[in-house]
Design an enzyme around this catalytic site. Structure first.
Site, short mmCIF file in Angstrom:
data_model
loop_
_atom_site.label_atom_id
_atom_site.label_comp_id
_atom_site.label_asym_id
_atom_site.label_seq_id
_atom_site.Cartn_x
_atom_site.Cartn_y
_atom_site.Cartn_z
N CYS A 90 -11.13 2.65 0.24
CA CYS A 90 -9.73 3.01 0.49
C CYS A 90 -9.33 2.26 1.74
O CYS A 90 -10.07 2.26 2.73
CB CYS A 90 -9.61 4.52 0.71
SG CYS A 90 -7.95 5.01 1.28
N CYS A 139 -4.37 -1.58 -1.84
CA CYS A 139 -4.56 -0.15 -2.08
C CYS A 139 -5.62 -0.03 -3.16
O CYS A 139 -5.43 -0.53 -4.27
CB CYS A 139 -3.24 0.45 -2.54
SG CYS A 139 -3.40 2.14 -3.13
N ASN A 140 -6.72 0.63 -2.83
CA ASN A 140 -7.80 0.75 -3.81
C ASN A 140 -7.39 1.64 -4.98
O ASN A 140 -7.84 1.43 -6.10
CB ASN A 140 -9.05 1.33 -3.17
CG ASN A 140 -9.59 0.42 -2.10
OD1 ASN A 140 -8.99 0.26 -1.05
ND2 ASN A 140 -10.72 -0.21 -2.36
N THR A 141 -6.55 2.63 -4.69
CA THR A 141 -6.14 3.55 -5.76
C THR A 141 -5.33 2.79 -6.80
O THR A 141 -5.60 2.87 -8.01
CB THR A 141 -5.32 4.71 -5.17
OG1 THR A 141 -6.03 5.27 -4.07
CG2 THR A 141 -5.04 5.77 -6.19
N ASP A 196 0.88 -1.17 0.00
CA ASP A 196 0.00 0.00 0.00
C ASP A 196 0.92 1.22 0.00
O ASP A 196 2.13 1.10 0.22
CB ASP A 196 -0.91 0.00 1.24
CG ASP A 196 -1.82 1.22 1.29
OD1 ASP A 196 -2.38 1.59 0.24
OD2 ASP A 196 -1.96 1.84 2.36
N SER A 197 0.32 2.39 -0.16
CA SER A 197 1.12 3.61 -0.10
C SER A 197 1.60 3.88 1.33
O SER A 197 2.58 4.59 1.53
CB SER A 197 0.27 4.80 -0.57
OG SER A 197 -0.90 4.87 0.22
N GLU A 229 -2.94 8.82 8.60
CA GLU A 229 -1.47 8.76 8.67
C GLU A 229 -0.91 9.63 9.80
O GLU A 229 0.16 9.38 10.30
CB GLU A 229 -0.85 9.16 7.31
CG GLU A 229 -1.07 8.15 6.19
CD GLU A 229 -0.16 6.91 6.26
OE1 GLU A 229 0.92 6.99 6.86
OE2 GLU A 229 -0.57 5.85 5.71
N GLY A 271 -3.43 8.80 -3.86
CA GLY A 271 -4.78 9.17 -4.28
C GLY A 271 -4.92 10.43 -5.09
O GLY A 271 -5.92 10.62 -5.79
N HIS A 326 -7.25 2.82 3.94
CA HIS A 326 -6.99 3.63 5.15
C HIS A 326 -8.27 3.83 5.97
O HIS A 326 -8.21 4.04 7.17
CB HIS A 326 -6.45 5.02 4.77
CG HIS A 326 -4.99 5.05 4.47
ND1 HIS A 326 -4.46 4.56 3.31
CD2 HIS A 326 -3.94 5.54 5.20
CE1 HIS A 326 -3.14 4.75 3.32
NE2 HIS A 326 -2.81 5.34 4.46
N1 DGL Z 1 -4.78 3.19 1.00
C1 DGL Z 1 -4.85 3.59 -0.35
C2 DGL Z 1 -6.14 3.30 -1.03
O1 DGL Z 1 -6.73 2.31 -0.65
C3 DGL Z 1 -4.10 4.80 -0.79
C4 DGL Z 1 -4.39 6.09 -0.14
C5 DGL Z 1 -3.45 7.14 -0.71
O2 DGL Z 1 -2.25 6.88 -0.70
O3 DGL Z 1 -3.93 8.18 -1.17
O4 DGL Z 1 -6.57 3.96 -1.93
#
Ligand code: DGL
Length: 264
Positions: A188, A78-80, A15-16, A156, A48, A190
């Site tokens: 997401c 990571c969904n993005t 993930d990010s 974060e 994102g 997070h």
């Molecule tokens: N956790 C990530 C997601 O699911 C990335 C969030 C991000 O880095 O902007 O999209």
């Protein structure tokens, strides 16, 4: 896709940042006998609001790193990255790749819910991938979408239960709440960190889904529990290892004892 039960290689996850830990947490609960290698690309966080090209480039670096650690499969937690880079990741990966969107969509289309809201990063919402996948299987469903870019920095920064989190929830979700939705999808990884605040905001009246349980279910079909896991997950980040360790420990039931800084 199938795997040998005797394949002892670890599962790679990236993930990010901290968000993928919400997926790892579910995996550790449901597949406790697997070994895991986690990569948080903190040097490039957030994904994102970046361009598609940058997200693809970062994701490719992450899968190359995980492959160098001899993983047996990769979870794009990571969904993005799952929204805009999945095709490129799959083309390049020499091991099976799992995303966090499809297993969640499979669940959405199995329910009778008529009004669903999807929230995620700007890039995920802009990609419209959830709506496109849902509408393929279920035409008569009303889908509301909302990007919530401040949620990632709030998580974060470790500000999950704070006033700022509550204000951001109100700011982004008051329109959605007015639509009396049946289901809210946390698009997401997070966002599950603030799930309690979200439940409260919707008066505990709606179904709130996130990817962790569904991806665990999907992986359970492929991996069977065999020998006892001997190793704790191994964590790598591309920046800020101390910060990742402190915040990760705060919301993760598995203690993160060490985090290694890597250049990928
Ligand atoms: N956790 C990530 C997601 O699911 C990335 C969030 C991000 O880095 O902007 O999209």
């Amino acid at each position: 896709m199938s795997f040998s039960l005797n394949d002892k290689r670890p599962i790679g996850i990236f993930d990010s940042g901290l968000g993928g830990l919400t997926v790892l947490k579910c995996l550790l609960e449901n597949l406790p006998n697997e070994e895991y290698i986690y990569l948080g690309d903190l040097a490039n966080l957030p994904y994102g609001n970046k361009s598609t090209k940058s997200i693809i480039d970062y994701s490719i670096k992450c899968i190359e790193f995980l492959q160098s650690k001899n993983v047996k499969c990769i979870i794009v937690a990571c969904n993005t990255a799952s929204s805009v880079a999945l095709k490129s990741i799959k083309e390049l990966s020499s091991v099976p790749v799992f995303d966090v969107i499809n297993p969640c969509v499979d669940n959405i289309v199995r329910t009778d819910n008529k009004k669903v809201a999807i929230i995620g990063t700007e890039k995920t919402i802009e990609s419209d991938v959830y709506s496109a996948l849902i509408k393929k299987h279920k035409k008569n469903i009303k889908i509301y979408t909302q990007a919530c870019p401040l949620f990632v920095p709030i998580v974060e920064e470790g500000l999950g239960g704070s006033k700022i989190a509550k204000l951001a929830i109100e700011y982004y979700l008051s329109n959605i709440r007015a639509h009396n939705i049946d289901q809210l999808v946390l698009g997401c990884t997070h966002y599950p960190v603030i799930i309690k605040e979200l439940q409260k905001y919707f008066n505990d009246k709606i179904d709130i889904l996130h990817s962790g349980p569904f991806i665990s279910e999907q992986l359970l079909k492929y991996f069977k529990q065999k020998s006892k896991r001997e190793k704790a997950p191994i964590y790598y980040v591309t920046d800020l290892p101390d910060r990742f360790q402190t915040l990760g420990n705060r919301f993760f039931n598995q203690k993160i004892n060490s985090v290694t800084l890597v250049n990928i």
